[in-house]
Design an enzyme around this catalytic site. Sequence first.
Site, PDB file in Angstrom:
ATOM      1  N   GLU A 158       3.605   7.708   7.636  1.00  0.00           N
ATOM      2  CA  GLU A 158       4.292   6.873   6.314  1.00  0.00           C
ATOM      3  C   GLU A 158       4.290   7.828   5.219  1.00  0.00           C
ATOM      4  OE1 GLU A 158       3.173   2.439   7.433  1.00  0.00           O
ATOM      5  OE2 GLU A 158       1.957   3.430   6.100  1.00  0.00           O
TER       6      GLU A 158
ATOM      7  N   GLU B  42       4.774   0.229  13.803  1.00  0.00           N
ATOM      8  CA  GLU B  42       3.758  -0.644  13.334  1.00  0.00           C
ATOM      9  C   GLU B  42       4.171  -2.144  13.167  1.00  0.00           C
ATOM     10  OE1 GLU B  42       1.331   0.569  10.139  1.00  0.00           O
ATOM     11  OE2 GLU B  42       0.730   2.679  10.820  1.00  0.00           O
TER      12      GLU B  42
END
Length: 761
Positions: free
Chosen positions: A160, A237
Amino acid sequence: MTKGTFEVGDKTFLLNGKAFAVKAAELHYPRIPKEYWEHRIQTAKALGMNTICLYVFWNYHEPEEGKYDFSGQKDIAAFCKLAQKHDMYVIVRPGPYVCAEWEMGGLPWWLLKKKEIKLREQDPYFMERTRLFMNEVGKQLADLQITKGGNIIMVQVENEYGAFGTDKPYIAEIRDIVKGAGFTDIPLFQCDWNSNFENNVLDDLVWTINFGTGANIDGQFRRLQELRPNTPLMCSEFWSGWFDHWGAKHETRSAEALVSGMKEMLDRNISFSLYMTHGGTSFGHWGGANFPNFSPTCTSYDYDAPIGESGNITPKYYEVRNLLKNYLPEGATLPEIPDSIPTIAIPAFELTEIAPLFDNLPDAKESETVKPMEFFDQGWGSILYRTKLEMSREEQTLIITEAHDWTQVFLDGEKIATLSRLKGEGSVKLPPVKEGAQLDILVEAMGRMNFGKGIYDWKGITEKVEIQNKNTTRELKNWQVYNIPVDYEFTKGKRYKEYKKGENTAKQPAYYRGTFMLNKLGDTFINMMNWSKGMVWVNGYSIGRYWEIGPQQTLYMPGCWLKEGENEIIILDMASPSRPETEGLRKPVLDILRGNGAYAHRKLGENLNLTGETPVYTGAFKPDHGWQHIQFGKTVDTRFFCLEALSSHGGDGYAAIAELELSGEDGKPVSRQHWKVVYADSEELDDANNVASNVFDLQESTFWHTNYSKTDSKHPHQIIIDLGEDKKITGFSYLPRAEANKPGMIKDFNVYIKMTPFKLK
């Protein structure tokens, strides 16, 4: 072992040449006792998953520089082999940064011993240590790639990164480090959000998107498909729930929305990893803290996941299993659900011994000035700063800049104040003092921030301590410093004495020790409702932090760490219990808040007065769930930013915002590191954790929502942010909440900007 292949095909992944949809269960081996690893893997398989997804936690494996540990509870290769035993594939996410609501996002604390270090950048030292660690991971796992007969099918590069910065050369070097560690035979991928994934994408990596329940899946993948129409799609995710913060409401997410999103992805051959399928527990000191605004996470990482904290089967599990049974390979059936680990109750018992902290201090270190604990070679725990004061016949102010994270101030042994970083507290009124009065400042470190620029999170007193009187401000010098770590060897070696009823009425920090007897074993939940704040060890295992403010009021105690006969428990309580007694419950208590107002952003009876204020901009947002960018057409000096919602697209009386950003003179977002919400006319704190500071928590799936009550659901609604520093801005960006057809989508709005605070009455 049979060798195989895993590759990127045309709009699909290929396992041994055949189309394959990844259905991954995210599990974290440090958050599960090793004795229960196999049970959790089997439970994930019985849910209908075909893959285990896991982070590798650098600081867990290298707690001291150059000392690596992959044994016992940290034997990650053994975990992967257990997954293979049950025909489960593995996706490895080795960082170096992982987030995961884990201490410092997985980065080792000792990196902070270098004051000028640049984390997650091409800092020579950081990159050198990253390469050395990744090579150690490669020694453990590279031979377990599917091409070598193992079960690892994909490896992630960084994590991320778009939420941290834009730096393709850094990402490219991390990719090369991962390859250099031996991960060359399987696809490498990078994950981000749909709003920022383009910032750092590399041509030779698979691109995946992270998002939560309720998201518009078409919208999440739209831009990715435009850029790579033939790529396999994957939500790396898919958030099944959310994590809990100390002092905030227990988080839950809808099972219906979870199943709906999973079904949509499965019907479209979109791979996913369910984060979390089983969250487990951040035992010991490993729980992190969110950023901006220091917000420490609870010990329980239950996450409202399908498999509960102790491995128990939840209603959400059955909902997901009923869906996934329809998406099995031809002829396959789901295995039986493993039996849950038995739970036991432990009758209430007293802790009969006490070791006051101030009577059991280690040797002192001398220091002219205060410094963070890292510069005293300490990673975790508490640190005590002691000095002598000059005589003063007048009241003075003690100013601490800044104490991380929970601070008690003592004068000649008497506690005079408690300061919490959550509330931004940093000053204490001192009474008149005699010459040589002893000042003690005891600082407990909670988890280091695990997100954004907050990973630079030194602990203890990070800058200075000053005394201010009517005429002068002077810095205090000549300190004795005491390091109080959290390891069991330090904890057990105290001078314990018999606890006498009514002892410690001064509420001094102390260790309490006791025993309890068991004739049968099982999981239990240690009830901490009598205790204030601290940490617990049972039979030498640190089972985690507790804090009376909640919402978590119990600590999970795995039965595999208990023993028949006598068991030892030690509790370090930083401010003394109501009585030194506890018990073991058969179920956890994760949803009781007690007496904390740190998260409310409006005082009782307080109202915003905009009379005489002129908006810098008036406009209307579109009914769209993506980012919307507003330009003022001029540059405005700003310290305080107020957004006023005047109406909503649904005609309801609510307002909701997932994220806000302000644009600087260069058109790029300005730093949100020092932002604070100083006022929100309404926010939902009871039925959900829709607190106003969610608008800049860098998490697109959390949001501010005005109170759900009908009496509070009337426009206008206002939120005021103190930027913490003077800025020049040219506009702002607004992201609505992700879920479609939900209330609170703002339509008409005003923006007010000031260099001085708005009037609150």
